[in-house]
Design an enzyme around this catalytic site. Structure first.
Site, PDB file in Angstrom:
ATOM      1  N   HIS A 186      51.226  35.549  37.837  1.00 40.04           N
ATOM      2  CA  HIS A 186      50.073  34.669  37.658  1.00 40.04           C
ATOM      3  C   HIS A 186      49.621  34.763  36.202  1.00 40.04           C
ATOM      4  O   HIS A 186      50.117  35.596  35.440  1.00 40.04           O
ATOM      5  CB  HIS A 186      48.933  35.063  38.611  1.00 40.04           C
ATOM      6  CG  HIS A 186      48.540  36.498  38.538  1.00 40.04           C
ATOM      7  ND1 HIS A 186      48.728  37.388  39.564  1.00 40.04           N
ATOM      8  CD2 HIS A 186      48.005  37.215  37.524  1.00 40.04           C
ATOM      9  CE1 HIS A 186      48.303  38.581  39.208  1.00 40.04           C
ATOM     10  NE2 HIS A 186      47.868  38.504  37.971  1.00 40.04           N
TER      11      HIS A 186
HETATM   12  C1  T46 Z   1      47.445  41.482  36.897  1.00 42.96           C
HETATM   13  C2  T46 Z   1      48.578  42.258  37.488  1.00 42.96           C
HETATM   14  C3  T46 Z   1      49.428  42.949  36.499  1.00 42.96           C
HETATM   15  C4  T46 Z   1      40.747  43.433  43.889  1.00 42.96           C
HETATM   16  O1  T46 Z   1      39.979  43.259  44.853  1.00 42.96           O
HETATM   17  N1  T46 Z   1      40.285  43.961  42.724  1.00 42.96           N
HETATM   18  C5  T46 Z   1      41.081  44.142  41.636  1.00 42.96           C
HETATM   19  O2  T46 Z   1      40.601  44.630  40.592  1.00 42.96           O
HETATM   20  C6  T46 Z   1      42.468  43.763  41.728  1.00 42.96           C
HETATM   21  C7  T46 Z   1      43.381  43.923  40.520  1.00 42.96           C
HETATM   22  C8  T46 Z   1      42.920  43.248  42.904  1.00 42.96           C
HETATM   23  N2  T46 Z   1      42.068  43.105  43.960  1.00 42.96           N
HETATM   24  C9  T46 Z   1      42.610  42.602  45.231  1.00 42.96           C
HETATM   25  C10 T46 Z   1      42.959  41.111  45.234  1.00 42.96           C
HETATM   26  C11 T46 Z   1      44.090  41.029  46.225  1.00 42.96           C
HETATM   27  O3  T46 Z   1      43.571  40.862  47.520  1.00 42.96           O
HETATM   28  O4  T46 Z   1      43.823  43.280  45.530  1.00 42.96           O
HETATM   29  C12 T46 Z   1      44.750  42.402  46.131  1.00 42.96           C
HETATM   30  C13 T46 Z   1      46.069  42.390  45.367  1.00 42.96           C
HETATM   31  O5  T46 Z   1      45.843  41.769  44.078  1.00 42.96           O
HETATM   32  P1  T46 Z   1      46.969  40.948  43.313  1.00 42.96           P
HETATM   33  O6  T46 Z   1      47.820  40.217  44.276  1.00 42.96           O
HETATM   34  O7  T46 Z   1      46.277  40.125  42.257  1.00 42.96           O
HETATM   35  O8  T46 Z   1      47.824  42.130  42.658  1.00 42.96           O
HETATM   36  P2  T46 Z   1      48.941  42.016  41.540  1.00 42.96           P
HETATM   37  O9  T46 Z   1      49.517  43.376  41.379  1.00 42.96           O
HETATM   38  O10 T46 Z   1      49.879  40.911  41.793  1.00 42.96           O
HETATM   39  O11 T46 Z   1      48.132  41.637  40.191  1.00 42.96           O
HETATM   40  C14 T46 Z   1      47.377  42.620  39.540  1.00 42.96           C
HETATM   41  C15 T46 Z   1      46.094  42.011  38.961  1.00 42.96           C
HETATM   42  O12 T46 Z   1      45.416  41.296  39.988  1.00 42.96           O
HETATM   43  C16 T46 Z   1      46.340  41.087  37.804  1.00 42.96           C
HETATM   44  O13 T46 Z   1      45.144  40.888  37.103  1.00 42.96           O
HETATM   45  O14 T46 Z   1      47.517  41.046  35.759  1.00 42.96           O
HETATM   46  O15 T46 Z   1      48.133  43.194  38.477  1.00 42.96           O
END
Ligand code: T46
Length: 137
Positions: free
Chosen positions: A52
């Site tokens: 993303h």
């Molecule tokens: C990025 C990459 C490298 C939260 O509630 N708080 C938070 O601070 C984060 C990071 C996530 N979440 C929740 C949102 C989703 O329900 O955790 C779940 C998984 O998040 P996401 O699918 O966005 O995770 P990644 O690893 O794909 O992405 C993360 C970061 O979201 C993003 O900013 O740059 O790591």
């Protein structure tokens, strides 16, 4: 900002002595204020994190252990940075697509974020990201 200048390397100082390891990173608050911290670990083989872009969020990726690839796109070209040196952190500006891939079993990535969590800041489709980039120019 282009794909070559969207990432800055920040030197992590190593203060390891006979008692064990200690590493530090000084952050210039004129450019970056930390409002949130999260970390990624125990990522399965072939799993991808990220995929993303962020509209306004800047982040600093700090490799704590292991290796992984940080892959960046500006909507046209791609850049692959293999992170295997725990003495360098990577500051990524807002507005770029990112994927984290090829995590080693022991990889831990600490991330400092410039803002609180906000799902509205995410662009989770690459097509939408390309359109957004064109409109931003
Ligand atoms: C990025 C990459 C490298 C939260 O509630 N708080 C938070 O601070 C984060 C990071 C996530 N979440 C929740 C949102 C989703 O329900 O955790 C779940 C998984 O998040 P996401 O699918 O966005 O995770 P990644 O690893 O794909 O992405 C993360 C970061 O979201 C993003 O900013 O740059 O790591």
């Amino acid at each position: 900002m282009d794909i070559n200048s969207c990432i800055r390397e920040l030197k992590i100082s190593n203060h390891t002595d006979s008692r064990g390891g200690l590493f530090s990173l000084e952050i210039d608050e004129r450019y970056f204020s930390v409002l949130r911290v999260y970390y990624i670990k125990k990522v399965g083989l072939n799993e991808i994190r990220g995929s993303h872009a962020h509209k306004t969020l800047s982040q600093i990726f700090i490799p704590i252990s292991g290796t992984f690839d940080l892959i960046i796109s500006d909507g046209e070209s791609w850049r692959n940075i293999t992170i295997q040196d725990c003495n360098i952190a990577y500051a990524l500006s807002a507005g770029f697509w990112r994927e984290l891939r090829n995590f080693s079993e022991d990889a831990i990535c600490l991330v400092l974020a410039s803002d609180h969590y906000d799902e509205n800041d995410y662009i989770r489709s690459y097509d939408e990201f390309q359109t957004w980039r064109k409109n931003e120019k």
